[in-house]
Design a protein around this motif. Sequence first.
Motif, PDB file in Angstrom:
ATOM      1  N   GLU A 308     -46.973  88.328 -18.939  1.00 20.56           N
ATOM      2  CA  GLU A 308     -46.313  87.116 -18.458  1.00 20.56           C
ATOM      3  C   GLU A 308     -47.290  85.948 -18.366  1.00 20.56           C
ATOM      4  N   ALA A 315     -40.602  93.337 -19.978  1.00 25.67           N
ATOM      5  CA  ALA A 315     -39.900  93.793 -18.784  1.00 25.67           C
ATOM      6  C   ALA A 315     -40.266  95.238 -18.508  1.00 25.67           C
ATOM      7  N   ALA A 323     -32.301  99.511 -10.969  1.00 27.70           N
ATOM      8  CA  ALA A 323     -31.608  98.267 -11.314  1.00 27.70           C
ATOM      9  C   ALA A 323     -30.601  97.873 -10.238  1.00 27.70           C
ATOM     10  N   ASP A 326     -32.395  96.175  -7.462  1.00 25.67           N
ATOM     11  CA  ASP A 326     -33.259  95.068  -7.851  1.00 25.67           C
ATOM     12  C   ASP A 326     -32.863  93.789  -7.100  1.00 25.67           C
ATOM     13  N   PRO A 327     -33.850  92.985  -6.687  1.00 27.23           N
ATOM     14  CA  PRO A 327     -33.526  91.733  -5.984  1.00 27.23           C
ATOM     15  C   PRO A 327     -32.600  90.799  -6.764  1.00 27.23           C
ATOM     16  N   GLN A 328     -32.701  90.802  -8.106  1.00 24.24           N
ATOM     17  CA  GLN A 328     -31.812  89.942  -8.896  1.00 24.24           C
ATOM     18  C   GLN A 328     -30.374  90.443  -8.821  1.00 24.24           C
ATOM     19  N   THR A 329     -30.193  91.760  -8.830  1.00 25.44           N
ATOM     20  CA  THR A 329     -28.858  92.351  -8.680  1.00 25.44           C
ATOM     21  C   THR A 329     -28.248  91.949  -7.348  1.00 25.44           C
ATOM     22  N   HIS A 331     -29.155  89.345  -5.462  1.00 24.34           N
ATOM     23  CA  HIS A 331     -28.937  87.900  -5.455  1.00 24.34           C
ATOM     24  C   HIS A 331     -27.658  87.527  -6.205  1.00 24.34           C
ATOM     25  N   ASN A 332     -27.394  88.201  -7.332  1.00 22.57           N
ATOM     26  CA  ASN A 332     -26.203  87.924  -8.136  1.00 22.57           C
ATOM     27  C   ASN A 332     -24.939  88.539  -7.558  1.00 22.57           C
ATOM     28  N   GLN A 333     -25.084  89.279  -6.465  1.00 22.95           N
ATOM     29  CA  GLN A 333     -23.948  89.942  -5.802  1.00 22.95           C
ATOM     30  C   GLN A 333     -23.187  90.846  -6.765  1.00 22.95           C
ATOM     31  N   HIS A 354     -18.641  84.614 -12.652  1.00 21.01           N
ATOM     32  CA  HIS A 354     -18.837  83.921 -11.383  1.00 21.01           C
ATOM     33  C   HIS A 354     -18.131  82.565 -11.407  1.00 21.01           C
TER      34      HIS A 354
END
Length: 384
Positions: A308, A315, A323, A326-329, A331-333, A354
């Motif tokens: 990066e 990734a 998964a 995961d924080p992104q999961t 956050h995306n609810q 969304h």
Amino acid sequence: MTKTRDLPLDGIRVVDFTQVMLGPCATQVLADFGADVVKIERPGSGELSRNVFGGKTEKDLNNPVFYSLNRNKRSVTLDTRNEEDKNLVYELVKKSDVVVNNFRPGVMERMGFGYETLKEINPRIIYASGSGFGQTGPYVHKGGQDVLAQAMTGVMERRADRSIPRSIYPTALCDYTAGMHLVQGILAALLNRHKTGEGQEVSVSLYDSMLAMQMQEASFWTSEQTDLNWAALPLTGVFDTTDGAVVLVGAFKVNPLQDISTALELGEDLSIHYPDLETQIKNKAYLQDRFRKAFASNTTAYWIGRLEDQDLLCAPVKSLEEALEDPQTIHNQMVTTHSHPLHGDVKVISSPVHFSKTPFQVYRPAPTLGQHNDEIRSEIGGQK
């Protein structure tokens, strides 16, 4: 649970004959958008995914496979061989907007629910069908299934390297893709009906959906007679680390090999010796071996940081469990919890669509078998 707000498809009623995944994942999207989806099921056993694990208890008939695909729907049990129940279906169609099935071609006709019959009852009906290979053609009577579609459309044959054994993709890729194409068709047909007042047939197949997914590769083959294989690019691959694995996509940069050489601490700029894609393809085995040895010397986190820093696409390779956490999961609810009458609080995948004004909600858990018999029969004028 009740709807807390108006949803885009409020007022649309769907008669749902679907089973397993292709059809149910499509009608669940319609239900998530607010449609009243009335699921027609066999008395006693219900649709096939209720019996996926073979058990006969009420919990077995409402297993995680079933409730992952059937939230926000209502269930009515009807024996369509019985004239009284068949007439109840006709009455329901009169008051509905969409009929969906994913039986083999000809089954709905034999049941008395083909398009020609139903459009006489309701000319505005959208009649949507999902199948294995299409509504006509040489494979029309062949049983359709996800793995068969993978095999027959070239998907299973496509691998990053010919030395890798052919294998079955472990997620129902074809079912889900065809299901989403079916949703697209239904929504477009509803929009056309809004303009013209006319219903129509909509059909998709596993076979066509998998060919469509390969649109780039197919065009490249028909134009150049050359195999376009993104997974086979010389600077792309999956590499084991000391504690996991990293996927690297060495593309979309002016000189990705130079940046990879820096990130992986190779001690030299390999792009000097292999400056273009042609020489990199010819020397792919050597380059990948250099990458593999480097990745094996340190941790996933270490190499992700190094890659990066060079703005390379990379990734960590994660399990489904990782998964989901995961924080992104979060956050995306994308994981939602709701109460199920037999299983208590259950976690399911949320809608990936969304909305800013009409966000997704679970307003009804997946129904138990025949849960809504009385209210649906009452709505369409049948006996309780």
